[in-house]
Design an enzyme around this catalytic site. Structure first.
Site, PDB file in Angstrom:
ATOM      1  CD  GLU A 176      -1.120   0.594   3.682  1.00  0.00           C
ATOM      2  OE1 GLU A 176      -1.601   1.731   3.575  1.00  0.00           O
ATOM      3  OE2 GLU A 176      -1.293  -0.141   4.678  1.00  0.00           O
ATOM      4  CE  LYS A 186      -2.083   0.995  13.190  1.00  0.00           C
ATOM      5  NZ  LYS A 186      -3.143   1.844  12.816  1.00  0.00           N
TER       6      LYS A 186
HETATM    7  N1  PSU Z   1      -1.971   1.382  10.344  1.00  0.00           N
HETATM    8  C1  PSU Z   1      -0.665   1.735  10.365  1.00  0.00           C
HETATM    9  N2  PSU Z   1      -0.197   2.565   9.424  1.00  0.00           N
HETATM   10  C2  PSU Z   1      -1.017   3.049   8.456  1.00  0.00           C
HETATM   11  C3  PSU Z   1      -2.399   2.669   8.437  1.00  0.00           C
HETATM   12  C4  PSU Z   1      -2.834   1.825   9.405  1.00  0.00           C
HETATM   13  O1  PSU Z   1       0.076   1.327  11.228  1.00  0.00           O
HETATM   14  O2  PSU Z   1      -0.537   3.811   7.619  1.00  0.00           O
HETATM   15  C5  PSU Z   1      -3.283   3.146   7.334  1.00  0.00           C
HETATM   16  C6  PSU Z   1      -3.618   1.988   6.378  1.00  0.00           C
HETATM   17  O3  PSU Z   1      -3.579   2.490   5.060  1.00  0.00           O
HETATM   18  C7  PSU Z   1      -5.053   1.643   6.759  1.00  0.00           C
HETATM   19  C8  PSU Z   1      -5.585   2.997   7.127  1.00  0.00           C
HETATM   20  O4  PSU Z   1      -5.787   1.065   5.700  1.00  0.00           O
HETATM   21  O5  PSU Z   1      -4.523   3.604   7.855  1.00  0.00           O
HETATM   22  C9  PSU Z   1      -6.841   2.929   7.961  1.00  0.00           C
HETATM   23  O6  PSU Z   1      -7.376   4.218   8.070  1.00  0.00           O
HETATM   24  P1  PSU Z   1      -8.836   4.411   8.707  1.00  0.00           P
HETATM   25  O7  PSU Z   1      -8.668   4.024  10.145  1.00  0.00           O
HETATM   26  O8  PSU Z   1      -9.104   5.868   8.515  1.00  0.00           O
HETATM   27  O9  PSU Z   1      -9.756   3.524   7.941  1.00  0.00           O
END
Ligand code: PSU
Ligand code: MN
Length: 307
Positions: free
Chosen positions: A26, A160
């Site tokens: 990604e 996380k």
């Molecule tokens: N977790 C990480 N680093 C990141 C992300 C998640 O440790 O960069 C990013 C990923 O791209 C994930 C996104 O898909 O955050 C999720 O964002 P949201 O919680 O806004 O859906």
């Protein structure tokens, strides 16, 4: 108008022609997940780890109306320093393409693009999930619905610990997403190997992960698998250490009214500062570890298909 707006890099084009296994990566982790210059250094090291393990990396991003499957070093560099890059989830992908803007793909959008490109395996750091306080904020990442809809095996280090992990597991169960801990019973939680929560499924070999990916396809099941790969022991931050830091970062986000797409990048950045950069060192180690596992799973899938 029937042609997909996909652009394959030269390296990915060659891999497709030769049948070399591919691992999708990604780009939101580059633009919104890590500070410069470690974001670029990490992206290059992750790509190198995939190559060293016998597969070809395909970092995915949107630029000038096309989905790029595989980025060159100069393109990665540009993305890592650009400002105003859109954070793309399922909802944003088409809009970004038609307006010609630059966009970085989250887990959800990377899964969509990987499927369009015929890539089975995607390695990253952490997925989005159910945020703490979701009972009032309704903040549940679109990553979870994507896992239910799009048949890509996602290798992450668990969800996380900034999230509500029990609720995240409940939603994944409701959506029918297999959550597979690799090599242990416990669900890993990104910076720590353990969570105190038992993962719904456990597998100890890449062959099993590959076989179940292929079995799901034979059964006609939509959606992917989430493989939770524990951070290497030497790199983990104990829950007792990271826990209070997470609480502090979340309290700051609440106090400042951070909402929607901004939450995850804000919290990651605050944890980076509050740990004096240690969270980033761990983050880099676990992404590299996931890239290696992703390459091994992609190779198993390719072998099984050829057999
Ligand atoms: N977790 C990480 N680093 C990141 C992300 C998640 O440790 O960069 C990013 C990923 O791209 C994930 C996104 O898909 O955050 C999720 O964002 P949201 O919680 O806004 O859906
Ligand atoms: Mn959200």
């Amino acid at each position: 108008m029937t042609q997909l707006p996909l652009h394959f890099s030269a390296e990915v084009t060659a891999a497709r022609a030769n049948g070399t296994p591919l691992v999708a990566l990604e780009s939101t982790i580059i633009t919104h997940g890590m500070p410069w210059p470690q974001n670029i250094e990490t992206a290059l090291r992750v790509e190198a780890a995939v190559r060293a393990a016998g597969a070809v990396p395909a970092t995915i991003a949107v630029r000038a109306g096309r989905i790029h499957i595989g980025l060159g070093a100069a393109e990665l560099e540009g993305l890592g320093q650009a400002s105003g890059v859109m954070k793309l989830s399922r909802a944003d992908l088409a809009a970004c393409l038609v307006t010609g803007r630059t966009g970085a793909t989250t887990v959800a959008a990377t899964m969509i693009c990987a499927r369009l490109a015929g890539i089975d395996v995607f390695a990253t750091g952490g997925i989005g999930g159910v945020h703490r306080g979701a009972e009032t904020s309704f903040d549940i990442s679109a990553d979870l619905h994507e896992l239910a809809a799009t048949p890509v095996t996602v290798i992450a280090a668990g969800a996380k610990a900034i999230l509500d992990l029990p609720k995240t597991l409940e939603v994944l169960e409701t959506l029918g997403v297999p959550v597979i801990a690799f090599g242990q019973d416990d669900l890993p939680t990104f910076w720590s190997r353990t969570s105190g929560l038992r993962a719904p499924l456990r597998m100890d070999s890449t062959a099993d992960i590959a076989a179940s990916h292929l079995m799901r396809a034979r059964l006609g099941l939509p959606g992917g698998q989430l493989v939770a790969n524990p951070i290497p022991a030497g790199d983990e931050i104990a829950q007792g250490v990271i826990g209070p830091v997470i609480a502090e970062a979340l309290a700051e986000a609440r106090a400042q009214g951070i909402a929607a797409k901004a939450v995850t990048p804000f919290v990651l950045d605050r944890i980076f500062t509050l740990t004096g950069g240690r969270s980033l060192v761990a983050n880099i180690a676990l992404v590299l570890n996931n890239a290696r596992l992703g390459a091994a799973v992609a190779s198993e899938i390719a072998q099984a298909r050829a057999a």
